[in-house]
Design a protein around this motif. Structure first.
Motif, PDB file in Angstrom:
ATOM      1  N   ILE A  30       0.766  -1.364   0.049  1.00  0.00           N
ATOM      2  CA  ILE A  30      -0.038   0.076  -0.051  1.00  0.00           C
ATOM      3  C   ILE A  30       0.916   1.187  -0.122  1.00  0.00           C
ATOM      4  N   VAL A  31       1.158   1.644  -1.239  1.00  0.00           N
ATOM      5  CA  VAL A  31       2.278   2.723  -1.435  1.00  0.00           C
ATOM      6  C   VAL A  31       1.660   3.501  -2.493  1.00  0.00           C
ATOM      7  N   PRO A  32       1.843   4.855  -2.769  1.00  0.00           N
ATOM      8  CA  PRO A  32       1.649   5.343  -4.080  1.00  0.00           C
ATOM      9  C   PRO A  32       2.229   4.909  -5.361  1.00  0.00           C
ATOM     10  N   PRO A  33       1.613   4.679  -6.321  1.00  0.00           N
ATOM     11  CA  PRO A  33       2.306   4.149  -7.665  1.00  0.00           C
ATOM     12  C   PRO A  33       3.522   4.823  -7.977  1.00  0.00           C
ATOM     13  N   VAL A  34       4.497   4.248  -8.727  1.00  0.00           N
ATOM     14  CA  VAL A  34       6.039   4.811  -9.000  1.00  0.00           C
ATOM     15  C   VAL A  34       5.394   5.224 -10.349  1.00  0.00           C
ATOM     16  N   ALA A  35       6.030   6.352 -10.839  1.00  0.00           N
ATOM     17  CA  ALA A  35       5.779   6.881 -12.303  1.00  0.00           C
ATOM     18  C   ALA A  35       7.032   6.921 -12.908  1.00  0.00           C
ATOM     19  N   ALA A  36       7.356   5.497 -13.235  1.00  0.00           N
ATOM     20  CA  ALA A  36       8.564   5.022 -14.259  1.00  0.00           C
ATOM     21  C   ALA A  36       8.172   5.014 -15.616  1.00  0.00           C
ATOM     22  N   GLN A  37       9.095   5.022 -16.542  1.00  0.00           N
ATOM     23  CA  GLN A  37       9.170   4.958 -18.032  1.00  0.00           C
ATOM     24  C   GLN A  37       9.307   3.479 -18.333  1.00  0.00           C
ATOM     25  N   ALA A  38       8.783   2.681 -17.732  1.00  0.00           N
ATOM     26  CA  ALA A  38       8.535   1.058 -17.962  1.00  0.00           C
ATOM     27  C   ALA A  38       7.570   0.957 -19.182  1.00  0.00           C
ATOM     28  N   PRO A  39       7.992   0.163 -20.115  1.00  0.00           N
ATOM     29  CA  PRO A  39       6.704  -0.447 -20.982  1.00  0.00           C
ATOM     30  C   PRO A  39       5.480  -0.790 -20.557  1.00  0.00           C
ATOM     31  N   LYS A  40       4.325  -0.502 -21.129  1.00  0.00           N
ATOM     32  CA  LYS A  40       3.249  -0.671 -20.639  1.00  0.00           C
ATOM     33  C   LYS A  40       2.512  -1.535 -21.415  1.00  0.00           C
ATOM     34  N   PHE A  41       1.352  -2.310 -20.749  1.00  0.00           N
ATOM     35  CA  PHE A  41       0.254  -2.926 -21.759  1.00  0.00           C
ATOM     36  C   PHE A  41      -0.546  -1.869 -22.280  1.00  0.00           C
ATOM     37  N   GLU A  42      -1.261  -2.039 -23.513  1.00  0.00           N
ATOM     38  CA  GLU A  42      -2.276  -1.094 -23.830  1.00  0.00           C
ATOM     39  C   GLU A  42      -3.443  -0.999 -23.165  1.00  0.00           C
ATOM     40  N   VAL A  43      -3.952  -2.307 -22.518  1.00  0.00           N
ATOM     41  CA  VAL A  43      -5.215  -2.237 -21.927  1.00  0.00           C
ATOM     42  C   VAL A  43      -4.739  -3.588 -20.727  1.00  0.00           C
ATOM     43  N   VAL A  44      -5.283  -3.387 -19.657  1.00  0.00           N
ATOM     44  CA  VAL A  44      -5.291  -4.443 -18.574  1.00  0.00           C
ATOM     45  C   VAL A  44      -6.395  -4.455 -17.935  1.00  0.00           C
ATOM     46  N   SER A  45      -7.241  -5.650 -17.880  1.00  0.00           N
ATOM     47  CA  SER A  45      -8.475  -5.857 -16.939  1.00  0.00           C
ATOM     48  C   SER A  45      -7.951  -7.202 -15.805  1.00  0.00           C
ATOM     49  N   ILE A  46      -7.919  -6.580 -14.667  1.00  0.00           N
ATOM     50  CA  ILE A  46      -7.814  -7.617 -13.638  1.00  0.00           C
ATOM     51  C   ILE A  46      -8.953  -7.642 -12.590  1.00  0.00           C
ATOM     52  N   ARG A  47      -9.541  -8.800 -12.513  1.00  0.00           N
ATOM     53  CA  ARG A  47     -10.668  -8.941 -11.576  1.00  0.00           C
ATOM     54  C   ARG A  47     -10.605 -10.096 -10.751  1.00  0.00           C
ATOM     55  N   SER A  48     -11.351 -10.247  -9.743  1.00  0.00           N
ATOM     56  CA  SER A  48     -11.635 -11.447  -9.074  1.00  0.00           C
ATOM     57  C   SER A  48     -11.673 -12.697  -9.928  1.00  0.00           C
ATOM     58  N   ALA A  49     -11.271 -13.814  -9.666  1.00  0.00           N
ATOM     59  CA  ALA A  49     -11.567 -14.941 -10.724  1.00  0.00           C
ATOM     60  C   ALA A  49     -12.893 -15.538 -10.327  1.00  0.00           C
ATOM     61  N   ASP A  50     -13.427 -16.157 -11.255  1.00  0.00           N
ATOM     62  CA  ASP A  50     -14.741 -16.677 -11.168  1.00  0.00           C
ATOM     63  C   ASP A  50     -14.478 -18.140 -10.757  1.00  0.00           C
ATOM     64  N   ARG A  51     -14.937 -18.594  -9.735  1.00  0.00           N
ATOM     65  CA  ARG A  51     -14.647 -20.041  -9.559  1.00  0.00           C
ATOM     66  C   ARG A  51     -15.218 -21.342 -10.261  1.00  0.00           C
ATOM     67  N   ALA A  52     -16.036 -20.857 -11.059  1.00  0.00           N
ATOM     68  CA  ALA A  52     -16.857 -21.659 -12.126  1.00  0.00           C
ATOM     69  C   ALA A  52     -15.543 -21.778 -13.266  1.00  0.00           C
ATOM     70  N   GLN A  53     -14.546 -20.876 -13.393  1.00  0.00           N
ATOM     71  CA  GLN A  53     -13.914 -20.830 -14.607  1.00  0.00           C
ATOM     72  C   GLN A  53     -12.367 -21.810 -14.069  1.00  0.00           C
ATOM     73  N   PHE A  54     -12.419 -21.853 -12.856  1.00  0.00           N
ATOM     74  CA  PHE A  54     -11.057 -22.528 -12.432  1.00  0.00           C
ATOM     75  C   PHE A  54     -10.839 -24.084 -13.022  1.00  0.00           C
ATOM     76  N   PRO A  55      -9.916 -24.391 -13.341  1.00  0.00           N
ATOM     77  CA  PRO A  55      -9.292 -25.763 -13.906  1.00  0.00           C
ATOM     78  C   PRO A  55     -10.081 -26.896 -13.049  1.00  0.00           C
ATOM     79  N   PRO A  56     -10.302 -27.893 -13.225  1.00  0.00           N
ATOM     80  CA  PRO A  56     -10.701 -29.026 -12.267  1.00  0.00           C
ATOM     81  C   PRO A  56      -9.767 -29.517 -11.404  1.00  0.00           C
ATOM     82  N   ASN A  57      -8.447 -29.495 -11.762  1.00  0.00           N
ATOM     83  CA  ASN A  57      -7.302 -30.034 -11.145  1.00  0.00           C
ATOM     84  C   ASN A  57      -6.694 -28.871 -10.147  1.00  0.00           C
ATOM     85  N   ILE A  58      -7.365 -27.794  -9.965  1.00  0.00           N
ATOM     86  CA  ILE A  58      -6.503 -26.995  -9.290  1.00  0.00           C
ATOM     87  C   ILE A  58      -6.327 -27.249  -7.658  1.00  0.00           C
ATOM     88  N   ASP A  59      -5.163 -27.086  -7.202  1.00  0.00           N
ATOM     89  CA  ASP A  59      -4.984 -27.097  -5.838  1.00  0.00           C
ATOM     90  C   ASP A  59      -4.950 -25.640  -5.242  1.00  0.00           C
TER      91      ASP A  59
END
Length: 164
Positions: free
Chosen positions: A12-41
């Motif tokens: 929990i810190v302020p984001p760093v303003a660096a000149q690193a390469p970036k993704f054009e778009v990023v989506s991150i959300r909580s995973a849907d348990r129904a989408q988990f692979p059947p053999n996940i531990d």
């Protein structure tokens, strides 16, 4: 013998303003348990946590923040970065949820990105994109330190003569 470890200093810190390469778009959300692979531990932060690249799209359906950190800062750019980090205790710090909370991630690489690869983390630019995303979205700060660890070396005895 010493080895380098990554230590998560704070999440929990302020984001760093660096000149690193970036993704054009990023989506991150909580995973849907129904989408988990059947053999996940679900107790293993590395189980079914890999991300894959198809074309310019990088996706993961049940990845953990721990796995993303291990892969993004993996100097060997190996597919088993999370397993190595867990087995050899290479990451420390951070709250417990980074190993248990699962995320679905989709990211679009820029047009200038390299060719499609089975392991997107084998590309240093993609690693830097994930590092920048982790700093921006999660406020991740990483500190490297050296710690003493017991290691074993196998050496060939050069004094032995070969019998023919």
């Amino acid at each position: 013998m010493t080895c380098r470890l990554l230590v998560i200093a704070a999440l929990i810190v302020p984001p760093v303003a660096a000149q690193a390469p970036k993704f054009e778009v990023v989506s991150i959300r909580s995973a849907d348990r129904a989408q988990f692979p059947p053999n996940i531990d679900e107790e293993d932060p590395c189980s079914a946590a890999q991300v894959q690249q198809k074309g310019r799209t990088v996706t993961g359906t049940a990845t953990t923040l721990y796995s993303l950190i291990a892969s993004a800062y993996n100097p060997w750019q190996h597919t088993a970065a999370c397993t190595y980090a867990t087995r050899w205790d290479l990451l420390s710090g951070g709250p417990n949820w980074i190993k248990s909370q699962r995320y679905a991630i989709q990211a679009l690489l820029p047009d200038t990105a390299g060719a499609e690869a089975p392991n997107p983390f084998a590309d240093a630019n993609v690693q830097r994109m994930f590092q920048a995303m982790l700093a921006e979205r999660f406020g991740l700060v990483v500190r490297q330190e050296t710690r003493d660890r017991m290691v074993y070396f196998i050496e060939v005895d050069q004094s032995a003569t070969v019998m023919q």
